[in-house]
Write a protein that holds these residues in place. Structure first.
Motif, PDB file in Angstrom:
ATOM      1  N   ALA A   1      39.312  26.517  38.232  1.00  0.00           N
ATOM      2  CA  ALA A   1      40.506  26.403  37.395  1.00  0.00           C
ATOM      3  C   ALA A   1      40.892  24.946  37.196  1.00  0.00           C
ATOM      4  CB  ALA A   1      41.652  27.184  38.024  1.00  0.00           C
ATOM      5  N   LEU A   2      40.731  24.136  38.231  1.00  0.00           N
ATOM      6  CA  LEU A   2      41.023  22.711  38.089  1.00  0.00           C
ATOM      7  C   LEU A   2      40.075  22.051  37.090  1.00  0.00           C
ATOM      8  CD1 LEU A   2      41.853  21.782  41.783  1.00  0.00           C
ATOM      9  CD2 LEU A   2      43.369  21.473  39.808  1.00  0.00           C
ATOM     10  N   GLY A   3      38.860  22.544  37.018  1.00  0.00           N
ATOM     11  CA  GLY A   3      37.943  22.034  36.004  1.00  0.00           C
ATOM     12  C   GLY A   3      38.443  22.296  34.594  1.00  0.00           C
ATOM     13  N   LEU A   4      39.042  23.467  34.388  1.00  0.00           N
ATOM     14  CA  LEU A   4      39.646  23.745  33.087  1.00  0.00           C
ATOM     15  C   LEU A   4      40.832  22.822  32.824  1.00  0.00           C
ATOM     16  CD1 LEU A   4      39.685  27.662  33.044  1.00  0.00           C
ATOM     17  CD2 LEU A   4      38.030  26.143  31.943  1.00  0.00           C
ATOM     18  N   CYS A   5      41.666  22.625  33.832  1.00  0.00           N
ATOM     19  CA  CYS A   5      42.838  21.754  33.681  1.00  0.00           C
ATOM     20  C   CYS A   5      42.432  20.343  33.272  1.00  0.00           C
ATOM     21  CB  CYS A   5      43.631  21.698  34.982  1.00  0.00           C
ATOM     22  SG  CYS A   5      44.487  23.222  35.432  1.00  0.00           S
TER      23      CYS A   5
ATOM     24  N   ARG B   1      50.237  22.269  41.163  1.00  0.00           N
ATOM     25  CA  ARG B   1      50.228  23.368  42.125  1.00  0.00           C
ATOM     26  C   ARG B   1      48.809  23.688  42.590  1.00  0.00           C
ATOM     27  NH1 ARG B   1      53.950  22.349  44.252  1.00  0.00           N
ATOM     28  NH2 ARG B   1      53.640  24.246  45.482  1.00  0.00           N
ATOM     29  N   LEU B   2      47.847  23.586  41.696  1.00  0.00           N
ATOM     30  CA  LEU B   2      46.472  23.897  42.073  1.00  0.00           C
ATOM     31  C   LEU B   2      45.883  22.827  42.985  1.00  0.00           C
ATOM     32  CD1 LEU B   2      45.143  25.329  38.697  1.00  0.00           C
ATOM     33  CD2 LEU B   2      45.644  26.594  40.797  1.00  0.00           C
TER      34      LEU B   2
ATOM     35  N   LEU C   1      46.996  32.725  40.786  1.00  0.00           N
ATOM     36  CA  LEU C   1      46.103  32.177  39.778  1.00  0.00           C
ATOM     37  C   LEU C   1      45.405  33.337  39.083  1.00  0.00           C
ATOM     38  CD1 LEU C   1      44.681  29.763  38.449  1.00  0.00           C
ATOM     39  CD2 LEU C   1      43.032  29.807  40.338  1.00  0.00           C
ATOM     40  N   TRP C   2      45.608  33.439  37.770  1.00  0.00           N
ATOM     41  CA  TRP C   2      44.937  34.458  36.982  1.00  0.00           C
ATOM     42  C   TRP C   2      43.756  33.826  36.258  1.00  0.00           C
ATOM     43  CZ3 TRP C   2      49.640  36.911  33.955  1.00  0.00           C
ATOM     44  CH2 TRP C   2      50.525  37.507  34.890  1.00  0.00           C
ATOM     45  N   GLY C   3      42.699  34.597  36.041  1.00  0.00           N
ATOM     46  CA  GLY C   3      41.541  34.067  35.337  1.00  0.00           C
ATOM     47  C   GLY C   3      40.979  35.052  34.344  1.00  0.00           C
TER      48      GLY C   3
ATOM     49  N   GLU D   1      34.031  35.236  30.628  1.00  0.00           N
ATOM     50  CA  GLU D   1      33.061  35.870  29.749  1.00  0.00           C
ATOM     51  C   GLU D   1      31.682  35.469  30.240  1.00  0.00           C
ATOM     52  OE1 GLU D   1      33.669  35.710  25.570  1.00  0.00           O
ATOM     53  OE2 GLU D   1      35.560  36.836  25.729  1.00  0.00           O
ATOM     54  N   ALA D   2      30.785  36.428  30.296  1.00  0.00           N
ATOM     55  CA  ALA D   2      29.432  36.225  30.826  1.00  0.00           C
ATOM     56  C   ALA D   2      29.474  35.603  32.220  1.00  0.00           C
ATOM     57  CB  ALA D   2      28.613  35.347  29.872  1.00  0.00           C
ATOM     58  N   GLY D   3      30.479  36.006  33.001  1.00  0.00           N
ATOM     59  CA  GLY D   3      30.595  35.532  34.363  1.00  0.00           C
ATOM     60  C   GLY D   3      31.135  34.132  34.518  1.00  0.00           C
ATOM     61  N   GLU D   4      31.530  33.485  33.409  1.00  0.00           N
ATOM     62  CA  GLU D   4      32.036  32.118  33.460  1.00  0.00           C
ATOM     63  C   GLU D   4      33.537  32.101  33.202  1.00  0.00           C
ATOM     64  OE1 GLU D   4      30.297  29.407  34.201  1.00  0.00           O
ATOM     65  OE2 GLU D   4      28.476  30.584  34.491  1.00  0.00           O
ATOM     66  N   LEU D   5      34.269  31.382  34.056  1.00  0.00           N
ATOM     67  CA  LEU D   5      35.712  31.236  33.890  1.00  0.00           C
ATOM     68  C   LEU D   5      35.996  30.380  32.664  1.00  0.00           C
ATOM     69  CD1 LEU D   5      38.480  31.834  35.287  1.00  0.00           C
ATOM     70  CD2 LEU D   5      38.250  29.587  36.389  1.00  0.00           C
TER      71      LEU D   5
END
Length: 294
Positions: free
Chosen positions: A26-30, A43-44, A59-61, A64-68
């Motif tokens: 999730a931090l990678g997305l941020c 917070r993360l 934390l909700w995620g 698709e195809a196993g990738e966040l």
């Protein structure tokens, strides 16, 4: 992208309540939108070292195809994390989060973050969650990454722990004016603890005259090289004197020198005076936030 480790919640929503193992993903997305997601990243970052329970939220995620590909931080605020998503994938992620939100019920006091993500998620939850108390759809997201062009107010400094009795009433006045109710109602102890914590962390700034705060601001969120300023306030009888411009110049200078190189904030577009003051200090708009208050 990072593989999603948590299982989808019984297949009912398409989204998942994630675990501590998913925080790094999730931090990678941020990191794709550090200004838009700084509230979640703060917070993360805490969760990465101490766990989600300690960070005070879920934390909700959505994968698709196993990738966040998308996430939401859900604590006192719900912050959607959908940087770079567009088209059908984005729609599916928002649909999944709305279904999960409907299933789990509203636990946050606000939805906040990049405008399109917040408003599109709220359109899916409106009528499912209780009615919003206020929707603020146009909040310029502004940043400064250089020294301010104005001279910092030399009387603006960090708050001291022994000044809590002066700082807390100013914080309460600001919150009540901005949100419409006192933060001391109900779990007021939490709000006082938050103010005290920011003072202890040297992230509370004030100008005090004759024992009274006439200007204040807090660096309330710090993560990913971004420091977000909140709670900017000038005592009503001192407004129009330029205290906000000089005060914010002092906050920006100290923050860039000692906390983070990029300083951000967001404001209501209808508060023309505040937006003009921030521009005078050197802030520029890089996006737009929205807030849904409950």
């Amino acid at each position: 992208m990072t593989a999603l480790r948590a299982a989808v919640l019984d297949g009912r929503t398409g989204a998942a309540v994630l675990t501590d193992e998913d925080v790094t993903g999730a931090l990678g997305l941020c990191a794709l939108d550090p200004v838009g997601t700084v509230l979640a990243t703060t917070r993360l970052d805490h969760a990465r070292t101490s766990g989600l329970r300690s960070a005070g939220g879920e934390l909700w995620g959505y994968a698709e195809a196993g990738e966040l590909v998308a996430a939401c931080w859900v604590g006192a605020n719900l912050v959607p994390i959908l940087p770079g998503l567009a088209g059908p994938v984005r729609d599916r992620a928002l649909d999944a989060f709305a279904k999960l939100g409907a299933y789990r019920g509203r636990r946050c006091s606000s939805l906040v973050g990049p405008r399109d993500d917040v408003l599109d998620l709220w359109r899916r939850l409106d009528g499912v969650w209780p009615a919003a108390r206020d929707v603020r759809p146009d909040q310029p997201s502004m940043v400064i990454d250089s020294d301010p062009p104005l001279a910092p107010d030399p009387l603006v400094r960090r708050s001291r722990p022994e000044e809590l009795d002066a700082v807390l009433p100013a914080c309460v006045a600001m919150f009540t004016e901005e949100v419409g109710y006192s933060p001391l109602a109900g779990s007021g102890g939490f709000y006082e603890a938050r103010v005290r914590s920011l003072i202890t962390q040297q992230r509370s700034f004030v100008r005090i005259e004759d024992g009274s705060v006439v200007f204040k601001a807090e660096v309330a969120a710090v993560a990913g090289g971004v420091a977000q300023v909140q709670g900017v306030w000038v005592r009503p009888d001192r407004r129009g004197e330029g205290l906000s411009e000089g005060g914010m110049a002092a906050v920006v200078q100290a923050t860039r020198d000692e906390i983070a190189p990029l300083v951000s904030l967001y404001a209501n577009a209808h508060n023309v005076r505040a937006v003009a003051a921030y521009r005078a200090v050197g802030f520029r708009q890089v996006g737009t936030y929205a807030t849904v208050l409950f």
